[in-house]
Design a protein around this motif. Sequence first.
Motif, PDB file in Angstrom:
ATOM      1  N   GLY A  74       9.116 -10.985   5.121  1.00 46.12           N
ATOM      2  CA  GLY A  74       7.974 -10.756   4.229  1.00 46.12           C
ATOM      3  C   GLY A  74       6.793 -10.163   4.980  1.00 46.12           C
ATOM      4  O   GLY A  74       6.130  -9.242   4.488  1.00 46.12           O
ATOM      5  N   LEU A  75       6.528 -10.659   6.191  1.00 43.71           N
ATOM      6  CA  LEU A  75       5.424 -10.146   6.997  1.00 43.71           C
ATOM      7  C   LEU A  75       5.671  -8.697   7.407  1.00 43.71           C
ATOM      8  O   LEU A  75       4.769  -7.855   7.336  1.00 43.71           O
ATOM      9  N   VAL A  76       6.886  -8.401   7.839  1.00 44.45           N
ATOM     10  CA  VAL A  76       7.212  -7.042   8.275  1.00 44.45           C
ATOM     11  C   VAL A  76       7.147  -6.070   7.099  1.00 44.45           C
ATOM     12  O   VAL A  76       6.634  -4.947   7.224  1.00 44.45           O
ATOM     13  N   ASN A  77       7.672  -6.483   5.944  1.00 42.49           N
ATOM     14  CA  ASN A  77       7.614  -5.632   4.764  1.00 42.49           C
ATOM     15  C   ASN A  77       6.177  -5.356   4.333  1.00 42.49           C
ATOM     16  O   ASN A  77       5.859  -4.281   3.821  1.00 42.49           O
ATOM     17  N   ALA A  78       5.298  -6.347   4.538  1.00 42.83           N
ATOM     18  CA  ALA A  78       3.908  -6.199   4.110  1.00 42.83           C
ATOM     19  C   ALA A  78       3.042  -5.513   5.154  1.00 42.83           C
ATOM     20  O   ALA A  78       1.900  -5.136   4.863  1.00 42.83           O
ATOM     21  N   ALA A  79       3.563  -5.310   6.365  1.00 45.80           N
ATOM     22  CA  ALA A  79       2.741  -4.840   7.479  1.00 45.80           C
ATOM     23  C   ALA A  79       2.052  -3.513   7.199  1.00 45.80           C
ATOM     24  O   ALA A  79       0.846  -3.356   7.440  1.00 45.80           O
ATOM     25  N   ALA A  80       2.811  -2.525   6.697  1.00 45.91           N
ATOM     26  CA  ALA A  80       2.218  -1.211   6.435  1.00 45.91           C
ATOM     27  C   ALA A  80       1.126  -1.310   5.376  1.00 45.91           C
ATOM     28  O   ALA A  80       0.076  -0.656   5.484  1.00 45.91           O
ATOM     29  N   PHE A  81       1.360  -2.129   4.352  1.00 43.42           N
ATOM     30  CA  PHE A  81       0.349  -2.300   3.306  1.00 43.42           C
ATOM     31  C   PHE A  81      -0.913  -2.956   3.869  1.00 43.42           C
ATOM     32  O   PHE A  81      -2.029  -2.606   3.486  1.00 43.42           O
ATOM     33  N   SER A  86      -6.598  -2.428   5.060  1.00 43.76           N
ATOM     34  CA  SER A  86      -7.693  -2.750   5.967  1.00 43.76           C
ATOM     35  C   SER A  86      -8.487  -1.534   6.408  1.00 43.76           C
ATOM     36  O   SER A  86      -9.623  -1.673   6.871  1.00 43.76           O
ATOM     37  N   THR A  87      -7.919  -0.340   6.275  1.00 44.66           N
ATOM     38  CA  THR A  87      -8.612   0.850   6.785  1.00 44.66           C
ATOM     39  C   THR A  87      -8.854   1.938   5.747  1.00 44.66           C
ATOM     40  O   THR A  87      -9.413   2.976   6.082  1.00 44.66           O
ATOM     41  N   SER A  88      -8.457   1.729   4.488  1.00 44.39           N
ATOM     42  CA  SER A  88      -8.561   2.807   3.494  1.00 44.39           C
ATOM     43  C   SER A  88     -10.010   3.220   3.239  1.00 44.39           C
ATOM     44  O   SER A  88     -10.315   4.417   3.122  1.00 44.39           O
ATOM     45  N   PHE A  89     -10.928   2.247   3.183  1.00 46.88           N
ATOM     46  CA  PHE A  89     -12.331   2.599   2.968  1.00 46.88           C
ATOM     47  C   PHE A  89     -12.870   3.398   4.160  1.00 46.88           C
ATOM     48  O   PHE A  89     -13.592   4.386   3.998  1.00 46.88           O
ATOM     49  N   LEU A  90     -12.497   2.986   5.376  1.00 45.36           N
ATOM     50  CA  LEU A  90     -12.947   3.687   6.584  1.00 45.36           C
ATOM     51  C   LEU A  90     -12.462   5.133   6.598  1.00 45.36           C
ATOM     52  O   LEU A  90     -13.238   6.060   6.866  1.00 45.36           O
ATOM     53  N   TRP A  91     -11.177   5.342   6.289  1.00 47.89           N
ATOM     54  CA  TRP A  91     -10.642   6.696   6.307  1.00 47.89           C
ATOM     55  C   TRP A  91     -11.244   7.542   5.197  1.00 47.89           C
ATOM     56  O   TRP A  91     -11.472   8.752   5.388  1.00 47.89           O
ATOM     57  N   GLY A  92     -11.479   6.936   4.033  1.00 50.13           N
ATOM     58  CA  GLY A  92     -12.144   7.685   2.964  1.00 50.13           C
ATOM     59  C   GLY A  92     -13.527   8.145   3.378  1.00 50.13           C
ATOM     60  O   GLY A  92     -13.942   9.287   3.113  1.00 50.13           O
ATOM     61  N   TYR A  93     -14.263   7.266   4.049  1.00 49.36           N
ATOM     62  CA  TYR A  93     -15.596   7.616   4.540  1.00 49.36           C
ATOM     63  C   TYR A  93     -15.519   8.714   5.595  1.00 49.36           C
ATOM     64  O   TYR A  93     -16.272   9.694   5.549  1.00 49.36           O
ATOM     65  N   THR A 134       0.833   1.400  12.433  1.00 45.82           N
ATOM     66  CA  THR A 134       1.352   2.576  11.715  1.00 45.82           C
ATOM     67  C   THR A 134       0.715   2.673  10.336  1.00 45.82           C
ATOM     68  O   THR A 134       0.304   3.752   9.890  1.00 45.82           O
ATOM     69  N   GLY A 135       0.597   1.529   9.635  1.00 39.23           N
ATOM     70  CA  GLY A 135      -0.039   1.503   8.324  1.00 39.23           C
ATOM     71  C   GLY A 135      -1.494   1.936   8.387  1.00 39.23           C
ATOM     72  O   GLY A 135      -1.986   2.657   7.505  1.00 39.23           O
ATOM     73  N   CYS A 136      -2.200   1.499   9.428  1.00 41.66           N
ATOM     74  CA  CYS A 136      -3.604   1.902   9.599  1.00 41.66           C
ATOM     75  C   CYS A 136      -3.737   3.416   9.691  1.00 41.66           C
ATOM     76  O   CYS A 136      -4.690   4.004   9.165  1.00 41.66           O
ATOM     77  N   LEU A 137      -2.775   4.058  10.351  1.00 38.10           N
ATOM     78  CA  LEU A 137      -2.856   5.505  10.556  1.00 38.10           C
ATOM     79  C   LEU A 137      -2.404   6.296   9.334  1.00 38.10           C
ATOM     80  O   LEU A 137      -3.002   7.319   9.001  1.00 38.10           O
ATOM     81  N   ILE A 138      -1.362   5.846   8.652  1.00 39.03           N
ATOM     82  CA  ILE A 138      -0.951   6.581   7.448  1.00 39.03           C
ATOM     83  C   ILE A 138      -1.958   6.387   6.321  1.00 39.03           C
ATOM     84  O   ILE A 138      -1.999   7.170   5.369  1.00 39.03           O
ATOM     85  N   SER A 139      -2.797   5.363   6.436  1.00 36.29           N
ATOM     86  CA  SER A 139      -3.868   5.162   5.464  1.00 36.29           C
ATOM     87  C   SER A 139      -4.801   6.368   5.401  1.00 36.29           C
ATOM     88  O   SER A 139      -5.366   6.669   4.355  1.00 36.29           O
ATOM     89  N   ALA A 140      -4.964   7.078   6.522  1.00 35.91           N
ATOM     90  CA  ALA A 140      -5.837   8.256   6.546  1.00 35.91           C
ATOM     91  C   ALA A 140      -5.342   9.314   5.570  1.00 35.91           C
ATOM     92  O   ALA A 140      -6.134   9.919   4.833  1.00 35.91           O
ATOM     93  N   SER A 141      -4.031   9.546   5.552  1.00 37.05           N
ATOM     94  CA  SER A 141      -3.458  10.519   4.622  1.00 37.05           C
ATOM     95  C   SER A 141      -3.510  10.006   3.196  1.00 37.05           C
ATOM     96  O   SER A 141      -3.821  10.748   2.260  1.00 37.05           O
TER      97      SER A 141
END
Length: 509
Positions: A74-81, A86-93, A134-141
């Motif tokens: 469950g933790l691994v499946n949720a990791a990317a999310f 956690s970073t979507s607002f930062l990348w949007g800014y 990895t999830g933090c970085l794909i959040s930028a796209s």
Amino acid sequence: MKEENKSDVEKSSGKANELSFEEAFELTGHGKFNHLVLFTCGLIMLNVSMESVGMSYAITAAECELELTSRHKGLVNAAAFIGIISTSFLWGYLGDRLGRRAVMLPSILASAVFSVASSFSTNVWMLLVLRILTGCLISASSATVYAYLGELHVNSRRAAAIAWGSAFISFSFIILPGLAWVIIPGKWTFNLACMQIVPWRAFIWSWCLPGLVAAVMLLALPESPKYLLASKGPDAALPVLAKMYEWNHGANNKFPVEKISNTSADMNKSGSGFVGAVKNIAQMFKPPLLRCVIISHVSMFAVFMLSSGLYVWVPDILNNILHGADQISVCQIISDKFANATLSSKDACHAEVSVSVFPISMAMGAVFAITYLSIGVFINKIGRKSLYCGIMFICGIATVAAAFVPHGGAATALIILCLCSGCAASILAAIAVDVFPTSLRAMAMCMMYMVGRSGAAVGSNLLGVTLDTHCHMAFTGFGVFIAGSAFLMFFWPKPEKVRAEMEQQGFSY
């Protein structure tokens, strides 16, 4: 004949004419450049989706090697999310401040590096950390690709371009199980960097390819001209428009605009930066938008909790069904497996993946694609709210039934029906977008999807904690929550009333 095919703007402009940005942008037309942008952005969306849910196909094969429990899965499946949330607002800014392409290109390359690195994990915690990064970085796209795609198409083609780009997301649900089918059942191994590479590790490498191809294509594409106009002025945007024109009309055709007029409407800078973004968020939590925000956020949370939260468990659940007796329920199969695993020693672990999981998963992807197309056909005939409520209520009932029906085939069909709830996200976005003013709309959509992805993380973890020991309760709780969330739409305010109140406060639509 050529004269008849020219646009009205082109007819009225001379070689040295000065036009507004919108007139000059319309003049670029639609052609090869736009097709390349659409394909590139589609690959980026495909990459985000594959990185988000790809581990769901790898964890069953990695179960013994990494000693994964259901809670670990469950933790691994949720990791990317978790990383995306956690970073979507930062990348949007940052996308608004540094540029859309400038943020996406390096983040896509870096995400591929961390994704490949995660394939070398030797324990669950190393894997978890690398998947979160990895999830933090794909959040930028994820946060900027829609803006980039929309800003490189004229108004008349913008909605269609975004719709076609979004269709690539459904392709991931066909491509991922297809790749898994080819790679994971293999019995081969080889040594690389003092580590034995087995199929599930190589499978992780395979889903990085669309992102790397998109990054190469981004090298040939320019920054968004609308971003350049807002941040650096008309002189910075003009060369990009000229490049778009030449790609669409041929290199021998020079852009017939030499200057873009500098108007206050064009120089809409969001110049207040981070402070302005915070003020926009605060405005959404005041009447009359507050009720819309609460309903839309809870509803999107429910949509993602079932569709994405359950989806990452589907390969593991289907694997259990296909290895269990046909005439007992899903929960009984999972309970029996848990009991047997508790009695067995660690050396007795067998991570066997049934190849039948993969064609079923590909068929699910095809069902999702057909569902997306059907929504486009029926949404105006049935009505957005009615269609959304109908889908969510049916999917909620199907979720409860999937746990109790005493037949593996019927349970599989019901689970596929449950996952169609993900298609309701686009309907919910169409409902919500009407009530938010132009200056708040992008941030509102960003926050709504951020809350939705948090629902995916919560759903995945809840199933990880409860699936083995409280399976019936887990499915029933999910189903009741999903079906009940549909009734929130009865409290959705009339868009006309909300718009009238916001216009009185000085906002425009």
